[in-house]
Design an enzyme around this catalytic site. Sequence first.
Site, PDB file in Angstrom:
ATOM      1  N   HIS A 185      -1.685   4.745  15.896  1.00  0.00           N
ATOM      2  CA  HIS A 185      -2.477   3.940  14.958  1.00  0.00           C
ATOM      3  C   HIS A 185      -2.028   2.489  14.859  1.00  0.00           C
ATOM      4  O   HIS A 185      -2.671   1.696  14.195  1.00  0.00           O
ATOM      5  CB  HIS A 185      -2.482   4.574  13.563  1.00  0.00           C
ATOM      6  CG  HIS A 185      -1.186   4.396  12.825  1.00  0.00           C
ATOM      7  ND1 HIS A 185      -0.091   5.184  13.080  1.00  0.00           N
ATOM      8  CD2 HIS A 185      -0.807   3.519  11.875  1.00  0.00           C
ATOM      9  CE1 HIS A 185       0.905   4.795  12.301  1.00  0.00           C
ATOM     10  NE2 HIS A 185       0.499   3.788  11.565  1.00  0.00           N
TER      11      HIS A 185
HETATM   12  C1  UD1 Z   1      -1.137   2.255   6.797  1.00  0.00           C
HETATM   13  C2  UD1 Z   1       0.268   1.701   6.726  1.00  0.00           C
HETATM   14  C3  UD1 Z   1       1.118   2.300   7.835  1.00  0.00           C
HETATM   15  C4  UD1 Z   1       1.055   3.803   7.846  1.00  0.00           C
HETATM   16  C5  UD1 Z   1      -0.400   4.215   7.948  1.00  0.00           C
HETATM   17  C6  UD1 Z   1      -0.541   5.723   7.973  1.00  0.00           C
HETATM   18  C7  UD1 Z   1       0.414  -0.612   5.935  1.00  0.00           C
HETATM   19  C8  UD1 Z   1       0.668  -2.010   6.329  1.00  0.00           C
HETATM   20  N1  UD1 Z   1       0.282   0.266   6.934  1.00  0.00           N
HETATM   21  O1  UD1 Z   1      -1.738   1.732   7.954  1.00  0.00           O
HETATM   22  O2  UD1 Z   1       2.460   1.913   7.655  1.00  0.00           O
HETATM   23  O3  UD1 Z   1       1.780   4.329   8.930  1.00  0.00           O
HETATM   24  O4  UD1 Z   1      -1.086   3.674   6.821  1.00  0.00           O
HETATM   25  O5  UD1 Z   1      -1.834   6.144   7.907  1.00  0.00           O
HETATM   26  O6  UD1 Z   1       0.333  -0.322   4.753  1.00  0.00           O
HETATM   27  N2  UD1 Z   1      -9.161   3.777   6.349  1.00  0.00           N
HETATM   28  C9  UD1 Z   1     -10.049   4.817   6.174  1.00  0.00           C
HETATM   29  N3  UD1 Z   1      -9.770   5.737   5.211  1.00  0.00           N
HETATM   30  C10 UD1 Z   1      -8.663   5.664   4.440  1.00  0.00           C
HETATM   31  C11 UD1 Z   1      -7.764   4.604   4.644  1.00  0.00           C
HETATM   32  C12 UD1 Z   1      -8.026   3.673   5.608  1.00  0.00           C
HETATM   33  O7  UD1 Z   1     -11.065   4.908   6.842  1.00  0.00           O
HETATM   34  O8  UD1 Z   1      -8.473   6.528   3.566  1.00  0.00           O
HETATM   35  C13 UD1 Z   1      -9.438   2.759   7.359  1.00  0.00           C
HETATM   36  C14 UD1 Z   1      -9.504   1.377   6.732  1.00  0.00           C
HETATM   37  O9  UD1 Z   1     -10.769   1.090   6.279  1.00  0.00           O
HETATM   38  C15 UD1 Z   1      -9.062   0.487   7.873  1.00  0.00           C
HETATM   39  C16 UD1 Z   1      -8.089   1.358   8.661  1.00  0.00           C
HETATM   40  O10 UD1 Z   1      -8.358   2.703   8.273  1.00  0.00           O
HETATM   41  O11 UD1 Z   1     -10.134   0.180   8.711  1.00  0.00           O
HETATM   42  C17 UD1 Z   1      -6.665   0.955   8.398  1.00  0.00           C
HETATM   43  O12 UD1 Z   1      -6.236   1.265   7.058  1.00  0.00           O
HETATM   44  P1  UD1 Z   1      -5.053   0.444   6.327  1.00  0.00           P
HETATM   45  O13 UD1 Z   1      -4.740   1.044   5.027  1.00  0.00           O
HETATM   46  O14 UD1 Z   1      -5.371  -0.990   6.395  1.00  0.00           O
HETATM   47  O15 UD1 Z   1      -3.782   0.594   7.220  1.00  0.00           O
HETATM   48  P2  UD1 Z   1      -3.314   1.786   8.143  1.00  0.00           P
HETATM   49  O16 UD1 Z   1      -3.584   1.398   9.558  1.00  0.00           O
HETATM   50  O17 UD1 Z   1      -3.857   3.094   7.648  1.00  0.00           O
END
Ligand code: UD1
Length: 379
Positions: free
Chosen positions: A224
Amino acid sequence: MSAVLGVEAAGEETSPLIDIIAGARPNFMKVAPIIRALEARRAAGSPLRWRLVHTGQHYDEKMSGEFFRQLDIPPPHVNLEAGSGSQAAQTASIMLRYEELLLERPASVCLVVGDVTSTMACAITAQKLTIPVAHVEGGIRSGDWTMPEEINRLVTDAITNWFFTTSEVANANLRRAGVEGGRIFFVGNTMIDTLLANLHRTRPPAWWDAQGLVPQGYDVLTLHRPANVDDPEVLTRLLAAVASGAGDRPVVFPAHPRTRKMLARIKALPSALRVVDPQPYLEFVHLVRHARAVVTDSGGITEETTVLGIPCLTLRDSTERPETVTVGTNELIGTDPRALAPAYARLNAGGWKKGTTPELWDGRTGARIAEQLERLLLR
Ligand code: UD1
């Protein structure tokens, strides 16, 4: 757990209140044992109160809700519903909403875990209101400033009062940064508390048989990190190298939402890959503990594979968890797909190191943290 959880008990408004912050998937496994331990102390007469604050950084059922149910985490007292956005937008939204909560209903200490955006945002907000910060998993460093998690660690630790650490390496990092020993508490790893407490409950996903999976007959892949998944060409090359290294074995690939979006843009995926939704905790641990090997760019998973004794190939150039490499089963392969072939050759030849469990990763870390919080807050 007692019927009245944390903050809701009447008639004790003057006793210290601990805000426990949880925002994103890897936080949920880390707060569960702390809540359990604080409740155990309350049952034994401790006046400490706690309030669970979910920032809403992760909001999907699959990334959040299922974890609360499976790990028996009580519903949050407060959900800030910050949602998705850029790093800055998410940080700002969490800070504004958490500040509002603290101004209305202050806490005595803000306890944050791990290194996600919620960790840093809540630590800054609390400290600016002169509320002390406790950081569980403080002191770890990858040295890689291109990772948002490393910035979160540096900022959080710069304004943390009390550090609950997972390793002697973390203690040394903190001492080198000038933190006095009296503020560092080496307690072990709460994520491993959760792992050990739930090993007897893990279960195969519903599609286990349909996918023809047998113990040690498949590999698990998780990816990821932006560096690995945001460019479809990079991702395509990595996936091809993983499939080729796995030989005839299926590669179970629970895809994070961010990765899923990119996979949709790749025309032909290698047939060995079994792309599935993000798995609930009990199913994911089942997959890992029965896998032949795990390939990942996560940090937390390298800790779990170390304790489970499963070979782990990490697609990163650095780690903030060096004990998973020096003591455990993890090896840093880097992000160049060409580096995977020699690593797989050793794995396929049965030559992977065995590893042991790091110090204090024994399932009792939550209890140590609760005991120490009581000392700090009731003195
Ligand atoms: C976050 C953490 C990372 C952790 C990871 C585990 C930070 C900087 N990063 O990264 O350390 O390893 O979580 O999952 O905090 N999204 C969904 N559904 C959700 C949550 C997110 O679809 O419930 C999508 C968001 O819209 C976005 C992407 O996933 O497009 C990334 O989500 P984001 O929370 O920004 O960071 P992660 O990559 O999940």
